[in-house]
Design an enzyme around this catalytic site. Structure first.
Site, mmCIF file in Angstrom:
data_model
loop_
_atom_site.group_PDB
_atom_site.id
_atom_site.type_symbol
_atom_site.label_atom_id
_atom_site.label_comp_id
_atom_site.label_asym_id
_atom_site.label_seq_id
_atom_site.Cartn_x
_atom_site.Cartn_y
_atom_site.Cartn_z
ATOM 1 N N CYS A 130 65.049 37.498 40.685
ATOM 2 C CA CYS A 130 66.102 37.013 39.795
ATOM 3 C C CYS A 130 66.422 35.582 40.218
ATOM 4 O O CYS A 130 65.907 35.084 41.212
ATOM 5 C CB CYS A 130 67.361 37.860 39.951
ATOM 6 S SG CYS A 130 67.089 39.605 39.727
ATOM 7 N N ARG B 63 62.545 32.983 36.495
ATOM 8 C CA ARG B 63 62.640 34.013 37.543
ATOM 9 C C ARG B 63 63.144 35.345 36.988
ATOM 10 O O ARG B 63 63.104 36.360 37.678
ATOM 11 C CB ARG B 63 63.575 33.554 38.662
ATOM 12 C CG ARG B 63 63.170 32.288 39.391
ATOM 13 C CD ARG B 63 64.194 31.913 40.447
ATOM 14 N NE ARG B 63 64.248 32.917 41.486
ATOM 15 C CZ ARG B 63 63.437 32.960 42.540
ATOM 16 N NH1 ARG B 63 62.511 32.036 42.678
ATOM 17 N NH2 ARG B 63 63.510 33.908 43.444
ATOM 18 N N TRP C 33 66.031 39.778 36.591
ATOM 19 C CA TRP C 33 64.783 40.503 36.328
ATOM 20 C C TRP C 33 65.039 41.890 36.874
ATOM 21 O O TRP C 33 65.044 42.087 38.092
ATOM 22 C CB TRP C 33 63.596 39.854 37.020
ATOM 23 C CG TRP C 33 62.310 40.544 36.679
ATOM 24 C CD1 TRP C 33 61.650 41.478 37.420
ATOM 25 C CD2 TRP C 33 61.535 40.377 35.494
ATOM 26 N NE1 TRP C 33 60.531 41.905 36.783
ATOM 27 C CE2 TRP C 33 60.420 41.255 35.594
ATOM 28 C CE3 TRP C 33 61.660 39.603 34.368
ATOM 29 C CZ2 TRP C 33 59.453 41.346 34.610
ATOM 30 C CZ3 TRP C 33 60.687 39.702 33.377
ATOM 31 C CH2 TRP C 33 59.616 40.556 33.500
ATOM 32 N N ASN D 181 69.790 38.555 44.510
ATOM 33 C CA ASN D 181 68.369 38.625 44.173
ATOM 34 C C ASN D 181 67.690 39.396 45.294
ATOM 35 O O ASN D 181 67.797 39.017 46.457
ATOM 36 C CB ASN D 181 67.751 37.218 44.068
ATOM 37 C CG ASN D 181 66.238 37.296 43.925
ATOM 38 O OD1 ASN D 181 65.724 38.255 43.353
ATOM 39 N ND2 ASN D 181 65.528 36.331 44.480
ATOM 40 N N GLY D 182 67.027 40.509 44.954
ATOM 41 C CA GLY D 182 66.328 41.292 45.973
ATOM 42 C C GLY D 182 66.491 42.776 45.683
ATOM 43 O O GLY D 182 66.845 43.170 44.572
ATOM 44 N N GLU E 271 37.193 41.991 37.505
ATOM 45 C CA GLU E 271 38.432 41.192 37.429
ATOM 46 C C GLU E 271 38.112 39.712 37.645
ATOM 47 O O GLU E 271 38.645 38.843 36.952
ATOM 48 C CB GLU E 271 39.443 41.702 38.449
ATOM 49 C CG GLU E 271 40.742 40.919 38.534
ATOM 50 C CD GLU E 271 41.527 40.877 37.228
ATOM 51 O OE1 GLU E 271 41.191 41.628 36.287
ATOM 52 O OE2 GLU E 271 42.448 40.052 37.125
ATOM 53 N N LYS F 142 38.997 36.797 34.838
ATOM 54 C CA LYS F 142 39.830 35.628 35.157
ATOM 55 C C LYS F 142 39.154 34.349 34.675
ATOM 56 O O LYS F 142 39.778 33.483 34.071
ATOM 57 C CB LYS F 142 40.113 35.581 36.658
ATOM 58 C CG LYS F 142 41.067 36.651 37.127
ATOM 59 C CD LYS F 142 42.510 36.281 36.954
ATOM 60 C CE LYS F 142 43.348 36.912 35.908
ATOM 61 N NZ LYS F 142 43.231 38.222 35.423
ATOM 62 N N GLU G 221 39.131 34.179 30.821
ATOM 63 C CA GLU G 221 40.477 33.984 30.246
ATOM 64 C C GLU G 221 40.925 32.531 30.297
ATOM 65 O O GLU G 221 41.528 32.021 29.373
ATOM 66 C CB GLU G 221 41.497 34.780 31.069
ATOM 67 C CG GLU G 221 41.608 36.232 30.801
ATOM 68 C CD GLU G 221 42.855 36.771 31.452
ATOM 69 O OE1 GLU G 221 43.868 36.869 30.752
ATOM 70 O OE2 GLU G 221 42.795 37.097 32.647
ATOM 71 N N HIS H 193 18.554 47.580 36.901
ATOM 72 C CA HIS H 193 18.197 48.395 35.715
ATOM 73 C C HIS H 193 18.273 47.574 34.438
ATOM 74 O O HIS H 193 18.668 48.083 33.387
ATOM 75 C CB HIS H 193 19.134 49.613 35.659
ATOM 76 C CG HIS H 193 19.013 50.482 36.866
ATOM 77 N ND1 HIS H 193 17.941 51.291 37.107
ATOM 78 C CD2 HIS H 193 19.814 50.593 37.959
ATOM 79 C CE1 HIS H 193 18.090 51.901 38.267
ATOM 80 N NE2 HIS H 193 19.215 51.505 38.804
ATOM 81 N N LYS I 85 50.699 36.825 26.520
ATOM 82 C CA LYS I 85 51.034 37.495 27.776
ATOM 83 C C LYS I 85 51.124 39.002 27.577
ATOM 84 O O LYS I 85 50.767 39.769 28.447
ATOM 85 C CB LYS I 85 52.377 36.968 28.334
ATOM 86 C CG LYS I 85 52.744 37.524 29.694
ATOM 87 C CD LYS I 85 51.696 37.197 30.734
ATOM 88 C CE LYS I 85 51.875 37.964 32.025
ATOM 89 N NZ LYS I 85 50.682 37.844 32.900
#
Ligand code: AGP
Length: 624
Positions: free
Chosen positions: A2, A27, A76, A102-103, A498, A502, A505, A521, A619
């Protein structure tokens, strides 16, 4: 993650707070609020479930007149869905103490239960609110209420009350606290969440990062873990949590505000790659030890009975989240739990074969991906229970799933997922070990060893990130390549996928991830002289086979970059090497993905692509 702000000086506090919150919205942005002290009316509090602009409009209707001290917060959500009641700042029973945080307070439930027993009334579901009532209780204990209303009496007592409350907290916090009876002092404290003090002329600031106050001052003091600050408009004193004074010399910030939002990084994606140690730490926090299997029951109400009775797991997800699911399969099956993984968009026909004996695990950073939501509904229609792994409280997925395990990565701004991915991996490892303990598929000693190795990962990711320059050099060497091939075996095969995703993208270049054992193969025919092949070759039971696959690629002209650890390095012959720290094979994806994320980032940087907002992508893909 946050954003918190605080101000004390001569200006109207809310003007400064709202300005700062706008710069901290990256944030967290599901709700926000400000509090101040109006000399005549006492505490002033405005909160909205929405963005800072909505808060600004609310304040304009009823401004904080003459209030020159205040705190603000943009959220958040981690505990308690986004709502006005759960928005910060939070107040005590008497509406005199107000706090932003925040936490994650790990022991908030036991603190809250104790305070409820002593008559405190709670208005939210958040962990934060337990702190403000705890401070209220400490104020009572110091008999401050009877004290003469002189600031030189009340301020030290307020400080001591907050200090004593902090001593009872477990977890992570950056907080700012105000007390209506002490309008001349703001208190701040930091433990495992960032907090910085901005030093102005006749005014001072508190914030999660410098972007909130850079337009007013570039002089700052970064609090350390275990420190508090008593902030007045013309002085700031620093203390440790034992109340002992500590000294700080201010630094001058060289960034402009825009750079500050990215923590000085060029792109949010790079910042988020570097936030991954914290993402893993926060996702593991309070969820591993003691390994009695009841943590899941307590935190997410996932009955141990259900875990004992299921015959298997079916993971559904999209994109990067799907790759996390593929890693999850190796992990769950390592502990004897049969696991299938499907693209959510390919799951429809299979939905009819699931039933109450199969636990569905839906993985989604946003919790809004239409394909995943649709697949979840179909699975539920077949009688299966759904456990969601998501990073977004209050998202649609959280309302449709039966159980929700949150990753605690904070908002991920870069479209290309990095810290959310590693948070999803961490969540998979947490689930797998608890499932294994509940189903008695692991000896206690082995479970503790696994948990202890997992707890070392954040520091090992930091070490892997230190290899960033080596990755940059190799990426620049291949920047003009038109094709990339990533190969790996076993639990790192999803990491090859992955790594390829990346690059696709963010640099729009063709890249493919393949199971190294499958190359012979057919696909090996695509290798041409000088083709960049990245091979994950960390220590594993398959290392000699990976070494053979690397030789096969080299024999066709490939230029191979091997991702190795200090032990496997000796057994691999490649043109380039990227070294990550050694860890248990089962945990290695948490480290091997780091150089591949950096590699993709540096390739896109060299090609001057729009890294945080790549063309054609969103997103969260909310269409099927
Ligand atoms: C990952 O880099 C991509 N942005 C994309 O593949 C993403 O992982 C996918 O769309 C799933 O999103 P979700 O995790 O929010 O469901």
């Amino acid at each position: 993650m946050c954003g918190i702000t605080g101000y004390i000086g001569e200006k109207t506090a809310t003007d400064i707070l709202v300005d700062g919150l706008k710069r901290l919205e990256y944030r967290g942005y599901d709700s926000c609020g400000v509090a101040g002290i109006n000399p005549e009316k006492g505490l002033y509090l405005k909160r909205v479930s929405g963005r800072v602009d909505a808060l600004d409009a609310l304040i304009a209707k009823d401004p904080l007149k003459k209030g020159t001290v205040g705190i603000g917060h943009t959220r958040w959500a981690t505990h308690g869905v986004p709502s006005e009641d759960n928005a910060h700042p939070h107040t005590d029973c008497k509406n005199e103490v107000v706090l932003v945080h925040n936490g994650i307070i790990e022991n908030y439930l036991e603190i809250k239960e104790q305070l409820l027993r002593t008559g405190h009334k709670f208005k939210s579901e958040t962990d934060t609110e337990a702190v403000v009532h705890l401070i209220e209780e400490k104020i009572k204990g110091l008999n401050v209420s009877g004290a003469a209303a002189r600031s030189d009496v009340l301020e030290p007592m307020f400080f001591e009350a907050v200090r004593r409350a902090i001593a009872e907290l477990k977890g992570s916090f950056a907080m700012a606290v105000l007390w209506a009876r002490c309008p001349g002092m703001l208190l701040a404290a930091r433990q495992h969440s960032p907090l910085v003090i901005g030093l102005g002329g006749g005014e001072n600031f508190i914030a999660s990062d410098v972007s909130a106050f850079l337009k007013y001052t570039k002089k700052a003091v970064f609090l350390n873990d275990g420190e508090m600050a008593a902030v007045k408009k013309d002085s700031v004193l620093y203390f440790n949590f034992q109340g002992k004074k500590v000294e700080h010399s201010p630094v001058t910030i060289q960034w402009d505000s825009t750079m500050a939002e990215k923590g000085g990084y060029k792109h949010f994606m790079l910042k988020e790659i570097h936030e991954q140690p914290e993402s893993v730490e926060n996702t593991l926090r309070g969820r591993l030890l003691p390994l009695k299997g009841d943590i899941l029951q307590r935190e997410i109400n996932l009955p141990s009975e259900l875990i004992r009775n299921i015959k298997g797991v079916q993971i559904i997800a999209c994109g990067t989240a799907y790759h996390a699911g593929l890693v999850g399969r190796y992990v769950f099956e390592n502990f004897g739990l049969p696991t299938s993984v499907d693209f959510a968009s390919e799951f429809s026909d299979r939905a009819k074969i699931v039933n109450k004996d199969i636990l569905i695990i839906a993985v989604s950073q946003s919790g809004e991906t239409a394909d995943t939501l649709y697949a979840v509904r179909e699975a539920k229609a077949s009688g299966a229970k759904v456990l969601a792994i998501t990073n977004t409280l209050g998202s649609t997925l959280t309302r449709e799933a039966d159980y929700v395990l949150y990753t605690h990565c904070g908002p991920e701004i870069g479209v290309a997922s990095t810290k959310a991915f590693i948070g999803q991996l961490a969540a998979m490892y947490v689930l797998a070990i608890h499932f294994a303990v509940i189903r008695k598929n692991i000896f206690d000693a082995d479970a503790r060893e696994y948990a202890n190795e997992l707890l070392k990962i954040p520091r090992l990711i930091e070490a892997a990130l230190e290899g960033s320059d080596a990755v940059l050099k190799i990426a620049e060497h291949f920047a003009k390549s038109e094709h990339f091939l990533f190969i790996a075996r076993h639990i790192n095969f999803p990491i090859a996928l992955e790594g390829a995703l990346k690059i696709k993208e963010i640099s729009y270049v063709h890249a493919e991830g393949y199971a190294a054992g499958e190359m012979k193969h057919g696909p090996i025919a695509i290798i041409y002289k000088g083709m960049p092949v990245l091979a994950v070759a960390t220590t594993s039971k398959m290392l000699s086979l990976v070494a053979n696959n690397i030789e096969e690629a080299k024999a066709r002209g490939a230029e191979v970059t091997a991702i190795v650890d200090e032990d496997s390095r000796k057994l691999i012959k490649a043109s380039h090497y990227i070294t990550v720290p050694r860890t248990a094979e089962i945990l290695s994806p948490l480290l091997t993905v780091i150089p591949l994320q950096l590699f993709a980032y540096f390739i896109a940087l060299a090609k001057k692509c729009d890294i945080d907002k790549p063309r054609n992508l969103a997103k969260s893909v909310t269409v099927r």
